[in-house]
Design an enzyme around this catalytic site. Structure first.
Site, PDB file in Angstrom:
ATOM      1  N   GLY A   1       2.602  51.774  13.209  1.00  0.00           N
ATOM      2  CA  GLY A   1       1.865  51.111  12.282  1.00  0.00           C
ATOM      3  C   GLY A   1       0.438  51.030  12.224  1.00  0.00           C
ATOM      4  O   GLY A   1      -0.240  51.734  13.021  1.00  0.00           O
TER       5      GLY A   1
ATOM      6  N   PHE B   1       3.799  44.529  18.211  1.00  0.00           N
ATOM      7  CA  PHE B   1       3.180  44.619  17.131  1.00  0.00           C
ATOM      8  C   PHE B   1       4.371  44.390  15.783  1.00  0.00           C
ATOM      9  O   PHE B   1       4.056  43.887  14.741  1.00  0.00           O
ATOM     10  CB  PHE B   1       2.467  46.013  16.576  1.00  0.00           C
TER      11      PHE B   1
ATOM     12  N   SER C   1      -1.661  35.977  14.538  1.00  0.00           N
ATOM     13  CA  SER C   1      -2.633  35.943  13.561  1.00  0.00           C
ATOM     14  C   SER C   1      -3.329  34.867  13.270  1.00  0.00           C
ATOM     15  O   SER C   1      -2.932  33.754  13.538  1.00  0.00           O
ATOM     16  CB  SER C   1      -1.734  36.406  12.354  1.00  0.00           C
TER      17      SER C   1
ATOM     18  N   THR D   1      -3.377  33.129  10.802  1.00  0.00           N
ATOM     19  CA  THR D   1      -2.672  32.487   9.742  1.00  0.00           C
ATOM     20  C   THR D   1      -2.021  31.048  10.429  1.00  0.00           C
ATOM     21  O   THR D   1      -1.695  30.284   9.694  1.00  0.00           O
ATOM     22  CB  THR D   1      -1.494  33.246   9.040  1.00  0.00           C
TER      23      THR D   1
ATOM     24  N   TYR E   1       5.076  34.015   6.621  1.00  0.00           N
ATOM     25  CA  TYR E   1       4.736  35.014   7.692  1.00  0.00           C
ATOM     26  C   TYR E   1       3.816  34.075   8.875  1.00  0.00           C
ATOM     27  O   TYR E   1       4.227  34.632   9.942  1.00  0.00           O
ATOM     28  CB  TYR E   1       3.656  35.842   6.808  1.00  0.00           C
TER      29      TYR E   1
ATOM     30  N   LYS F   1       4.592  33.634  12.791  1.00  0.00           N
ATOM     31  CA  LYS F   1       3.518  33.956  14.069  1.00  0.00           C
ATOM     32  C   LYS F   1       3.427  32.573  14.821  1.00  0.00           C
ATOM     33  O   LYS F   1       3.641  32.595  16.074  1.00  0.00           O
ATOM     34  CB  LYS F   1       2.465  34.523  13.354  1.00  0.00           C
TER      35      LYS F   1
ATOM     36  N   TYR G   1      -5.394  37.878  15.511  1.00  0.00           N
ATOM     37  CA  TYR G   1      -6.253  38.687  14.736  1.00  0.00           C
ATOM     38  C   TYR G   1      -6.749  37.970  13.367  1.00  0.00           C
ATOM     39  O   TYR G   1      -5.922  37.194  12.720  1.00  0.00           O
ATOM     40  CB  TYR G   1      -5.225  39.981  14.005  1.00  0.00           C
TER      41      TYR G   1
END
Length: 338
Positions: free
Chosen positions: A10, A81, A125, A127, A150, A154, A178
């Site tokens: 990816g 990942f 993330s 998020t 999503y 996480k 991230y």
């Protein structure tokens, strides 16, 4: 001694594999090509001049994952990942996201435990913070109320990893949150090239600039920001990849523990900042249309990366102009055959 990289074909995974190989690590890549392409593996080999093992497999496949660990007794750590990653899509397909991301991680962790491999870097993330209404997010804020499935996957995986560590403190776990990775490898051979219509901003901009798409949809211009569009902390994917090297090196020294780090620049830019900078540095036009807000998005999301700077010796070095320039260099080679 090998590092197993799930989702290694990816966008972020492939750049991390390049950096791992350049640093002399032996790498084993696992990917099912749901959102990546087999040719990426050859590109990694061309860039690095090095070979590596590859398994085409889904991390949900218990038998295949067990087979991989059984065949590779030299695995010492995993960088994880693999997972579905689009905010908007997750709102439309929550069950698929929970099944793939959470169940897949549980299969991976159970397989690691079975083979006594207890070192993992997890691709998390920003998020997970949700919308906490602060200028910059620090790790001690913890997980807020996530705004999309999503982000929730996480956050749930982070909690699973925390519970795993507290049940067995022989684990060595590093969670990397991230912010917004963009850019491409300086060679122009490796970059973000998702299947179908892009869900992320930069590959969409690239396809519009290359003439493959008519215009960019800007989701909302009524946020409480300087120009009404959402603001994000954009980080060059190579800086992000190098953060994983720092994490592995730190874990090799500490041997066990649980750490959480933000990987970002600490500088937020709006959607229109990104569009304007891309146009300026590359001499191209990116037509755009303002549309309704996208479900699950927030106004501003920016990192405080000082903890990673201090404890891992990591710092983002590349500026927005370089991110845009490298992205277009990849786009020209990829989309226009240049």
């Amino acid at each position: 001694m090998s590092i197993l990289v799930t989702g290694g074909a990816g966008f972020i995974g492939s750049h991390t594999v390049v950096e791992l190989l350049d640093k002399g690590y032996d790498v084993i890549v696992v990917d099912n090509f749901v959102n990546s392409k087999p040719e990426t593996l050859d590109i990694i080999k061309d860039i690095t001049g090095k070979d590596f093992k590859f398994y085409e497999a889904d991390i949900l496949d218990k038998e295949k994952m067990d087979e991989i660990f059984t065949e590779n007794k030299d695995i010492t750590s995993v960088i994880h990942f693999a997972g579905l990653k689009a905010v908007g899509e997750s709102v439309e397909m929550p069950l698929e996201y929970y099944q793939n991301n959470i169940a897949g991680t549980l299969v991976l962790l159970n397989t690691m435990r079975k083979h006594n491999i207890k070192s993992i870097v997890f691709s998390s993330s920003a998020t997970v913070y949700g919308d906490q209404g602060v200028p910059k997010y620090t790790e001690d804020l913890g997980r807020g109320k996530t705004t999309n499935p999503y982000g929730t996957t996480k956050a749930m995986i982070e909690k699973i990893l925390e519970d795993l560590y507290f049940s067995d403190n022989q684990w060595n776990i590093c969670i990397l949150r991230y912010f917004n990775p963009i850019g491409a490898h300086k060679s122009g051979l490796l970059g973000e090239d998702p299947q179908g219509i892009p869900n992320n901003l930069m590959p969409y901009i690239m396809k519009v600039a290359a003439g493959e798409l008519d215009h960019l949809n800007v989701f909302g211009n009524d946020y409480d920001t300087k120009d009404g569009t959402g603001m994000r902390d954009y980080i060059h994917v190579v800086d992000l990849a190098l953060g994983h090297i720092n994490a592995i090196e730190k874990m090799e020294k500490t041997k066990k523990g649980l750490s959480v780090y933000n990987l970002g620049t600490g500088n937020p830019y709006s959607v229109l900042d990104l569009v304007n900078t891309f146009e300026k540095v590359n001499g191209v036009k990116v037509p755009y249309v303002i549309t309704d807000r996208r479900p699950g998005d927030i106004a501003v999301c920016c990192a405080d990366p000082s903890k990673a700077n201090k404890e891992m010796g990591w710092r983002a070095e590349r500026e927005l102009e370089e991110m845009c320039r490298d992205s277009w260099n990849f786009a020209e080679k990829r989309y226009k055959g240049m």
